[in-house]
Write a protein that holds these residues in place. Sequence first.
Motif, PDB file in Angstrom:
ATOM      1  N   VAL A 201       0.895  -1.143   0.202  1.00 51.69           N
ATOM      2  CA  VAL A 201      -0.081  -0.052   0.017  1.00 51.69           C
ATOM      3  C   VAL A 201       0.951   1.182  -0.064  1.00 51.69           C
ATOM      4  CG1 VAL A 201      -1.897   1.176   1.073  1.00 51.69           C
ATOM      5  CG2 VAL A 201      -1.665  -1.112   1.430  1.00 51.69           C
ATOM      6  N   THR A 202       1.053   1.773  -1.219  1.00 47.56           N
ATOM      7  CA  THR A 202       1.796   2.991  -1.291  1.00 47.56           C
ATOM      8  C   THR A 202       0.892   4.191  -0.821  1.00 47.56           C
ATOM      9  OG1 THR A 202       1.005   3.390  -3.599  1.00 47.56           O
ATOM     10  CG2 THR A 202       3.209   2.084  -3.400  1.00 47.56           C
ATOM     11  N   ALA A 203       1.588   5.414  -0.574  1.00 48.20           N
ATOM     12  CA  ALA A 203       0.633   6.645  -0.283  1.00 48.20           C
ATOM     13  C   ALA A 203      -0.366   6.732  -1.366  1.00 48.20           C
ATOM     14  CB  ALA A 203       1.674   7.863  -0.084  1.00 48.20           C
ATOM     15  N   ALA A 204      -0.181   6.639  -2.517  1.00 51.02           N
ATOM     16  CA  ALA A 204      -1.164   6.886  -3.425  1.00 51.02           C
ATOM     17  C   ALA A 204      -2.306   5.925  -3.299  1.00 51.02           C
ATOM     18  CB  ALA A 204      -0.413   7.089  -4.942  1.00 51.02           C
ATOM     19  N   ARG A 205      -1.962   4.710  -3.198  1.00 47.88           N
ATOM     20  CA  ARG A 205      -3.006   3.579  -3.201  1.00 47.88           C
ATOM     21  C   ARG A 205      -3.907   3.795  -1.806  1.00 47.88           C
ATOM     22  NH1 ARG A 205       1.350  -0.983  -4.944  1.00 47.88           N
ATOM     23  NH2 ARG A 205       1.164  -0.829  -7.098  1.00 47.88           N
ATOM     24  N   ASN A 206      -3.180   4.358  -0.712  1.00 47.79           N
ATOM     25  CA  ASN A 206      -3.779   4.620   0.367  1.00 47.79           C
ATOM     26  C   ASN A 206      -4.836   5.594   0.284  1.00 47.79           C
ATOM     27  OD1 ASN A 206      -4.623   3.121   2.876  1.00 47.79           O
ATOM     28  ND2 ASN A 206      -3.559   4.787   4.133  1.00 47.79           N
ATOM     29  N   ASP A 207      -4.111   6.718  -0.230  1.00 52.69           N
ATOM     30  CA  ASP A 207      -5.146   8.038  -0.697  1.00 52.69           C
ATOM     31  C   ASP A 207      -6.266   7.518  -1.400  1.00 52.69           C
ATOM     32  OD1 ASP A 207      -3.489   9.558   0.553  1.00 52.69           O
ATOM     33  OD2 ASP A 207      -2.499  10.402  -1.159  1.00 52.69           O
ATOM     34  N   ALA A 208      -6.067   6.298  -2.366  1.00 52.13           N
ATOM     35  CA  ALA A 208      -7.461   5.983  -3.137  1.00 52.13           C
ATOM     36  C   ALA A 208      -8.246   5.433  -2.250  1.00 52.13           C
ATOM     37  CB  ALA A 208      -6.833   4.989  -4.441  1.00 52.13           C
ATOM     38  N   PHE A 209      -7.969   4.614  -1.164  1.00 51.27           N
ATOM     39  CA  PHE A 209      -8.808   4.133  -0.405  1.00 51.27           C
ATOM     40  C   PHE A 209      -9.685   5.220   0.333  1.00 51.27           C
ATOM     41  CE2 PHE A 209      -5.919   0.195   0.176  1.00 51.27           C
ATOM     42  CZ  PHE A 209      -6.566  -0.564  -0.777  1.00 51.27           C
ATOM     43  N   ASP A 231       5.990  -2.927   8.797  1.00 47.69           N
ATOM     44  CA  ASP A 231       7.127  -3.144   7.470  1.00 47.69           C
ATOM     45  C   ASP A 231       7.717  -2.104   6.965  1.00 47.69           C
ATOM     46  OD1 ASP A 231       4.288  -5.068   7.641  1.00 47.69           O
ATOM     47  OD2 ASP A 231       5.842  -5.819   6.476  1.00 47.69           O
ATOM     48  N   LYS A 232       7.568  -0.960   7.379  1.00 43.56           N
ATOM     49  CA  LYS A 232       8.163   0.233   6.798  1.00 43.56           C
ATOM     50  C   LYS A 232       9.669   0.191   7.706  1.00 43.56           C
ATOM     51  CE  LYS A 232       5.643   3.950   5.285  1.00 43.56           C
ATOM     52  NZ  LYS A 232       4.846   5.072   5.597  1.00 43.56           N
ATOM     53  N   GLU A 233       9.245  -0.020   8.997  1.00 45.60           N
ATOM     54  CA  GLU A 233      10.709  -0.265   9.773  1.00 45.60           C
ATOM     55  C   GLU A 233      11.474  -1.197   9.545  1.00 45.60           C
ATOM     56  OE1 GLU A 233       9.792  -0.149  14.267  1.00 45.60           O
ATOM     57  OE2 GLU A 233       8.695   1.709  13.639  1.00 45.60           O
ATOM     58  N   LYS A 234      11.001  -2.654   9.287  1.00 43.69           N
ATOM     59  CA  LYS A 234      11.519  -3.641   9.214  1.00 43.69           C
ATOM     60  C   LYS A 234      12.295  -3.827   7.716  1.00 43.69           C
ATOM     61  CE  LYS A 234      10.943  -8.666   9.598  1.00 43.69           C
ATOM     62  NZ  LYS A 234       9.845  -9.732   9.866  1.00 43.69           N
ATOM     63  N   TYR A 235      11.327  -3.743   6.684  1.00 41.43           N
ATOM     64  CA  TYR A 235      11.848  -3.990   5.319  1.00 41.43           C
ATOM     65  C   TYR A 235      12.181  -2.401   4.520  1.00 41.43           C
ATOM     66  CZ  TYR A 235       9.796  -8.585   5.822  1.00 41.43           C
ATOM     67  OH  TYR A 235       9.319  -9.873   6.345  1.00 41.43           O
ATOM     68  N   GLY A 236      12.160  -1.627   5.445  1.00 43.24           N
ATOM     69  CA  GLY A 236      12.290  -0.201   4.697  1.00 43.24           C
ATOM     70  C   GLY A 236      11.196   0.070   3.333  1.00 43.24           C
ATOM     71  N   GLU A 238       7.776   0.539   1.093  1.00 46.30           N
ATOM     72  CA  GLU A 238       7.076   1.906   0.823  1.00 46.30           C
ATOM     73  C   GLU A 238       5.577   1.741   1.805  1.00 46.30           C
ATOM     74  OE1 GLU A 238       6.049   4.041  -2.731  1.00 46.30           O
ATOM     75  OE2 GLU A 238       6.712   2.020  -3.508  1.00 46.30           O
ATOM     76  N   GLY A 239       5.019   0.677   2.115  1.00 44.94           N
ATOM     77  CA  GLY A 239       3.724   0.730   3.074  1.00 44.94           C
ATOM     78  C   GLY A 239       3.554  -0.582   3.211  1.00 44.94           C
ATOM     79  N   ALA A 240       2.478  -0.875   3.771  1.00 37.35           N
ATOM     80  CA  ALA A 240       2.182  -2.551   4.376  1.00 37.35           C
ATOM     81  C   ALA A 240       1.718  -3.385   2.983  1.00 37.35           C
ATOM     82  CB  ALA A 240       0.869  -2.350   5.208  1.00 37.35           C
ATOM     83  N   PRO A 241       2.205  -4.541   3.126  1.00 40.90           N
ATOM     84  CA  PRO A 241       1.917  -5.397   2.201  1.00 40.90           C
ATOM     85  C   PRO A 241       0.480  -5.969   2.757  1.00 40.90           C
ATOM     86  CG  PRO A 241       3.497  -6.393   4.071  1.00 40.90           C
ATOM     87  CD  PRO A 241       3.006  -5.030   4.481  1.00 40.90           C
ATOM     88  N   LEU A 242      -0.568  -6.043   1.739  1.00 40.11           N
ATOM     89  CA  LEU A 242      -1.923  -6.402   2.001  1.00 40.11           C
ATOM     90  C   LEU A 242      -1.745  -8.132   1.802  1.00 40.11           C
ATOM     91  CD1 LEU A 242      -4.366  -3.864   1.039  1.00 40.11           C
ATOM     92  CD2 LEU A 242      -3.647  -4.544   3.160  1.00 40.11           C
ATOM     93  N   HIS A 243      -1.264  -8.853   2.771  1.00 44.79           N
ATOM     94  CA  HIS A 243      -1.126 -10.282   2.692  1.00 44.79           C
ATOM     95  C   HIS A 243      -2.514 -10.917   2.199  1.00 44.79           C
ATOM     96  CE1 HIS A 243       2.768 -10.135   4.592  1.00 44.79           C
ATOM     97  NE2 HIS A 243       2.076  -9.215   5.490  1.00 44.79           N
TER      98      HIS A 243
END
Length: 313
Positions: A201-209, A231-236, A238-243
């Motif tokens: 979930v990038t910023a643009a994708r979250n803006d769409a939600f 995930d940002k902290e751990k993997y660096g 862009e956003g959360a993986p929507l598993h």
Amino acid sequence: MTPRKIIIDTDPGQDDAVAILLALASPEDVEVLGITCVAGNVPLDLTTRNARIVCELAGKTDVKVFAGCDRPLGRALVTAEHVHGKTGLDGPDLPEPTMPLADGHAVDFIIDTLRDHAPGTVTLCPLGPLTNIATALTKAPDIATRIAKIVLMGGGYFEGGNITPVAEFNIYVDPQAADIVFKSGAPIVVMPLDVTHKALVTAARNDAFRGIGSPVGIAVAQMTEFFERFDKEKYGSEGAPLHDPCVTAYLIRPDLFTGRHINVEIETESELTMGMTVADWWGVTDRAPNATFMNGIDADGFFNLLTERLARL
Ligand code: BDR
Ligand code: CA
């Protein structure tokens, strides 16, 4: 086409919540026969609470939500509050649910539903540890050949693990259950971390939600914002993986995913590699293929589908 009948087995979890919302928003594709809860991200009393909160958020208070197993088959429960927060659904401020839990145990609901429907017509969608599904298969082995498909989120090969270096959370929490499921002979489709870590979930994708503007759109944006810090902290990333939504998206648009039909075995003995999905991606053994293990996703197509469907609720 008549909608595919499904049971969602889940441990919500913000990403479980989005997976459930996508299914509930897509009645022409899937008919949710019931939601069965399991202990996983948080203990069972919270997963049953959260599943009902999600149904109420979607305005679908007639969905049957069952409580299932409160611990893994042979190990102590490991939870993931460090990812999902204290309630498992931290982020949005949603009301406590008022809809009741359905009578009966989740495992019996799974067994009875598979027996009551024609073989090959009910798909199971596990989004958490596989305890309920394995318990059903053990209690009623006849259901294995009645399952249309098991489409599950779990495991990882190229990405390794997320709870240990080699194990993904859902499989790690109950490896014995996963082993039973992967050996069951039922057709299995796996959405491993290799796929879900590409569904960010990038910023643009979250803006769409958020731009949907409805309580569902805003709640989903708030959920993913909460969930992404880990995930940002751990993997660096862009956003959360929507598993988990990869599972319900696959039921609607299988063309968004690519993978291979391969052998997958579960490590149940070594403490070092417990819960590893030993995926024979390169076909180096003669072990028979037992699962379609996904690796590719059209992420833009996936997020467009999610945004379009969530806007309906
Ligand atoms: C899986 O573990 C849980 O934390 C998520 O809900 C997802 O099902 C990802 O490893
Ligand atoms: Ca989950």
